[in-house]
Design a protein around this motif. Structure first.
Motif, PDB file in Angstrom:
ATOM      1  N   ARG A 178     -42.479   2.978 -33.922  1.00 46.71           N
ATOM      2  CA  ARG A 178     -41.964   4.316 -33.665  1.00 46.71           C
ATOM      3  C   ARG A 178     -42.339   4.784 -32.255  1.00 46.71           C
ATOM      4  O   ARG A 178     -43.446   4.529 -31.777  1.00 46.71           O
ATOM      5  CB  ARG A 178     -42.559   5.271 -34.701  1.00 46.71           C
ATOM      6  CG  ARG A 178     -41.919   6.628 -34.787  1.00 46.71           C
ATOM      7  CD  ARG A 178     -42.706   7.493 -35.772  1.00 46.71           C
ATOM      8  NE  ARG A 178     -42.819   6.897 -37.085  1.00 46.71           N
ATOM      9  CZ  ARG A 178     -42.242   7.374 -38.167  1.00 46.71           C
ATOM     10  NH1 ARG A 178     -41.487   8.457 -38.089  1.00 46.71           N
ATOM     11  NH2 ARG A 178     -42.425   6.806 -39.344  1.00 46.71           N
ATOM     12  N   VAL A 179     -41.398   5.471 -31.626  1.00 51.77           N
ATOM     13  CA  VAL A 179     -41.617   6.059 -30.306  1.00 51.77           C
ATOM     14  C   VAL A 179     -41.378   7.566 -30.410  1.00 51.77           C
ATOM     15  O   VAL A 179     -40.307   8.002 -30.861  1.00 51.77           O
ATOM     16  CB  VAL A 179     -40.671   5.449 -29.252  1.00 51.77           C
ATOM     17  CG1 VAL A 179     -40.861   6.128 -27.898  1.00 51.77           C
ATOM     18  CG2 VAL A 179     -40.907   3.948 -29.130  1.00 51.77           C
ATOM     19  N   GLU A 180     -42.364   8.343 -30.011  1.00 50.25           N
ATOM     20  CA  GLU A 180     -42.235   9.804 -30.021  1.00 50.25           C
ATOM     21  C   GLU A 180     -41.810  10.263 -28.635  1.00 50.25           C
ATOM     22  O   GLU A 180     -42.467   9.942 -27.638  1.00 50.25           O
ATOM     23  CB  GLU A 180     -43.573  10.449 -30.403  1.00 50.25           C
ATOM     24  CG  GLU A 180     -43.519  11.958 -30.483  1.00 50.25           C
ATOM     25  CD  GLU A 180     -44.871  12.583 -30.796  1.00 50.25           C
ATOM     26  OE1 GLU A 180     -44.962  13.826 -30.793  1.00 50.25           O
ATOM     27  OE2 GLU A 180     -45.841  11.819 -31.018  1.00 50.25           O
ATOM     28  N   ILE A 181     -40.687  10.987 -28.580  1.00 54.38           N
ATOM     29  CA  ILE A 181     -40.166  11.430 -27.285  1.00 54.38           C
ATOM     30  C   ILE A 181     -40.231  12.947 -27.170  1.00 54.38           C
ATOM     31  O   ILE A 181     -40.414  13.657 -28.158  1.00 54.38           O
ATOM     32  CB  ILE A 181     -38.722  10.939 -27.057  1.00 54.38           C
ATOM     33  CG1 ILE A 181     -37.769  11.577 -28.077  1.00 54.38           C
ATOM     34  CG2 ILE A 181     -38.655   9.429 -27.124  1.00 54.38           C
ATOM     35  CD1 ILE A 181     -36.293  11.293 -27.783  1.00 54.38           C
ATOM     36  N   ASP A 182     -40.045  13.420 -25.956  1.00 49.79           N
ATOM     37  CA  ASP A 182     -40.075  14.855 -25.678  1.00 49.79           C
ATOM     38  C   ASP A 182     -38.770  15.509 -26.148  1.00 49.79           C
ATOM     39  O   ASP A 182     -37.903  14.848 -26.712  1.00 49.79           O
ATOM     40  CB  ASP A 182     -40.284  15.067 -24.175  1.00 49.79           C
ATOM     41  CG  ASP A 182     -41.110  16.304 -23.887  1.00 49.79           C
ATOM     42  OD1 ASP A 182     -41.097  17.215 -24.738  1.00 49.79           O
ATOM     43  OD2 ASP A 182     -41.753  16.365 -22.827  1.00 49.79           O
ATOM     44  N   ALA A 183     -38.611  16.774 -25.872  1.00 47.36           N
ATOM     45  CA  ALA A 183     -37.467  17.553 -26.361  1.00 47.36           C
ATOM     46  C   ALA A 183     -36.233  17.322 -25.490  1.00 47.36           C
ATOM     47  O   ALA A 183     -35.901  18.146 -24.629  1.00 47.36           O
ATOM     48  CB  ALA A 183     -37.833  19.028 -26.415  1.00 47.36           C
ATOM     49  N   PHE A 184     -35.548  16.203 -25.699  1.00 50.34           N
ATOM     50  CA  PHE A 184     -34.294  15.922 -25.002  1.00 50.34           C
ATOM     51  C   PHE A 184     -33.491  14.939 -25.840  1.00 50.34           C
ATOM     52  O   PHE A 184     -34.010  14.326 -26.788  1.00 50.34           O
ATOM     53  CB  PHE A 184     -34.551  15.358 -23.609  1.00 50.34           C
ATOM     54  CG  PHE A 184     -35.218  14.009 -23.599  1.00 50.34           C
ATOM     55  CD1 PHE A 184     -34.475  12.836 -23.465  1.00 50.34           C
ATOM     56  CD2 PHE A 184     -36.604  13.892 -23.723  1.00 50.34           C
ATOM     57  CE1 PHE A 184     -35.092  11.590 -23.464  1.00 50.34           C
ATOM     58  CE2 PHE A 184     -37.218  12.649 -23.725  1.00 50.34           C
ATOM     59  CZ  PHE A 184     -36.461  11.501 -23.597  1.00 50.34           C
TER      60      PHE A 184
END
Length: 582
Positions: A515-521
């Motif tokens: 899993r990769v957690e990304i910012d708000a985009f």
């Protein structure tokens, strides 16, 4: 954090990067022409350099020779200032940490030259302590003979000091070592420095030649990294000097370090041309997953067969003959060096259809031991109602070794050669009375087996249970459930490419998710490293991953390892395949 160095491609620990100066420099490379040293603090204080984007500035520093006590290094380690130009910080093995520089210079480099154990210990210590997206420089060590191995180990930046000095001392260097200049009757090189009669060739010319040879070797290294073939070159190149051979072998023993940096798959062929090939991460990883994650689902006898030169095996003439004789009544598992054993469902999976090996008809003891150990571990995990070995004479000692170890009996069906009429008739007769399994069973077992191999033990049943249907024609299979496509089998690599629904099922299952957690985009095409908040440490380049953030969910392929994603501030981290806005 770095603003002026970016990694573009990876080949094991070796990296093709870019030092983003006003005139960019592709690495691994010599940096003599772009390096500016602000000076040592041992003698006197040094002013903070002004720096500019045309050079990599080594900040005022204190270097430590090899063997310096830890307490001394810690007491005198410089605390570097943040600067807004390309910078390098000098660090020791005991004091390496993130100082915010773009590159790090390992002090005491010449003291590691020729000492494989000390070099590997220092390299691993420094690499662990420094940010993954920064460059590492090893000064005073590089020669045409050793620079490829040093780059393979993970060094990015070099100087030409040793090569030039050795030339002035009368040593003519080449990729397989060095010679006394006085012993050369002719010059075995066509570089600019060597384009003169031997009688006019001076030690200064020799020094220039050495630098030219070093530059040429680095160009070869960069091209090998681009093609994913540096390891193939190193297996031969490292044999020219004893300490390089020792260094290569010690690096191979550091499986965790190499595995973290080795992609799950490549476009290039894997050449297995030496005993060292058995230690390659790709080989060991495949054998480990086959014997710890894969599980046979066929209720049919095991049929061991020899590998074929043509890949995938099922397209070879010999395997087509075996398949006709077996007629879907047995489970085909191919025996091969250097990989070990390849269940039929994984014949496409990297590196099973991507390797080439030297075939002599004679197995070395290392090959026999390795393949026998893989077969033994495979059979300890998988039970069959009957064991058949349709293998030539040179394969039998491997099978017999496993028979004795596990106390099981194989039926041997080869009369003279595996493809003769008599041998194929024996194989057909050995399977008499067993029912054929259906096409649907073959396809379902294939996608579940690939899922086990790719995602982990039990993933095939967890993600693709009894509810699935398959479409398309092998090897381009589609996996569906209740009209919704979950995944596609990618023939080029033998891996599964998930859809959004497949990604959701992965997340909702008990199978560990990469899993990769990304910012708000909402990503479009790729996820860049600055947009990543965190990532699973188990992620490797080429892995299938899911990414999630406040505004998006999606699936894609990893372009960096998990650690690199979490630490890097430049570069593409994920190649996005499907995404949806939340």
């Amino acid at each position: 954090m770095t603003d002026y160095f970016e990694v573009h491609e990876r080949d094991g620990p070796a990296r093709l990067g870019e030092l983003r100066l006003s005139e960019p420099l592709v690495t691994p490379a010599l940096v003599d022409d772009v390096l500016s040293d602000a000076g040592s603090l041992w003698r006197e204080d040094q002013p903070t350099p002004e720096g500019d984007e045309s050079t990599l500035t080594v900040l005022p520093h204190r270097g430590f020779p090899g063997g310096t006590a830890t307490e001394v290094q810690e007491a005198f380690q410089v605390q570097y200032e943040d600067v807004d130009f390309p910078s390098a910080a000098v660090v020791g093995t005991e004091t390496a940490q993130d100082f915010g520089a773009d590159a790090y210079v390992l002090s005491g480099g010449p003291g590691l030259d020729g000492h494989a154990a000390a070099f590997v210990d220092a390299l691993l210590s420094v690499k662990e302590a420094l940010p993954a997206d920064t460059a590492l420089m090893l000064p005073g060590v590089a020669t045409p003979a050793n620079v490829a191995t040093l780059a393979w180990a993970g060094v990015d930046l070099f100087d030409a000091d040793k090569a030039y000095i050795r030339g002035l001392e009368g040593f003519y260097q080449h990729t397989d070592g060095e010679s006394f200049l006085e012993d050369l009757e002719e010059l075995p090189c066509a570089c600019e420095a060597c384009r003169k009669p031997r009688s006019e060739f001076t030690r200064k010319d020799c020094a220039e030649h050495n630098v030219n040879a070093l530059s040429a070797e680095l160009a070869r290294v960069r091209e090998r990294v681009r093609r994913g073939r540096l390891r193939d070159y190193i297996e031969g190149q490292a044999r020219h000097e004893a300490w390089l051979t020792a260094l290569f072998r010690r690096l191979d023993s550091q499986y965790a370090y190499l595995e973290e940096h080795t992609p799950i798959q490549r476009r290039s062929e894997l050449l297995a041309a030496s005993e060292e090939s058995l230690r390659r991460v790709e080989i060991q990883r495949f054998a480990d997953r086959v014997t710890s994650q894969y599980r046979n689902r066929f209720d049919a006898p095991l049929v061991l067969v020899p590998c074929s030169a043509r890949k995938p095996y099922s397209e070879s003439q010999s395997h087509k003959q075996y398949s006709r004789a077996i007629s879907y009544r047995g489970h085909i598992v191919s025996m091969t060096s250097p990989i070990g054993v390849v269940p039929n469902e994984l014949e496409l999976t990297y590196p099973a259809q991507h390797y080439d090996s030297v075939v002599t008809g004679d197995w070395s003891e290392d090959e026999v031991t390795f393949v026998a150990s893989v077969l033994e571990r495979y059979l300890e995990r998988n039970d069959y109602p009957q064991y058949i070995a349709h293998v030539p004479e040179d394969y039998r000692p491997i099978v017999e070794r496993v028979e004795e170890s596990l106390d099981i009996a194989f039926q041997y069906t080869v009369a003279d050669h595996p493809t003769t009429d008599a041998s194929l008739a024996n194989l057909d007769a050995a399977l008499e009375g067993y029912d054929q399994y259906r096409k649907r069973t073959r396809e379902h077992n294939t996608v579940r087996a690939v899922a086990d191999f790719q995602f982990g033990d039990g993933a095939g049943d967890a993600l693709f249970g009894d509810h699935i249907q398959t479409g398309g024609r092998y090897p381009s299979l589609r996996v569906m459930s209740e009209g919704e496509q979950l995944a596609t089998l990618v023939p080029q690599y033998g891996t599964l490419s998930l859809t959004l629904e497949g990604g959701r099922q992965w997340v909702d299952s008990d199978v560990p998710t990469k899993r990769v957690e990304i910012d708000a985009f909402v990503p479009q095409g790729s996820v860049l490293a600055p947009g990543i908040i965190d990532a699973s440490e188990s992620i490797r380049v080429g892995d299938e991953i899911v990414f999630e953030g406040p505004k998006a969910f999606g699936v894609g392929r990893a372009a960096m390892s998990g650690r690199e994603m979490a630490e890097s501030t430049r570069g593409i981290a994920v190649d996005v395949r499907h995404t949806e806005e939340r």
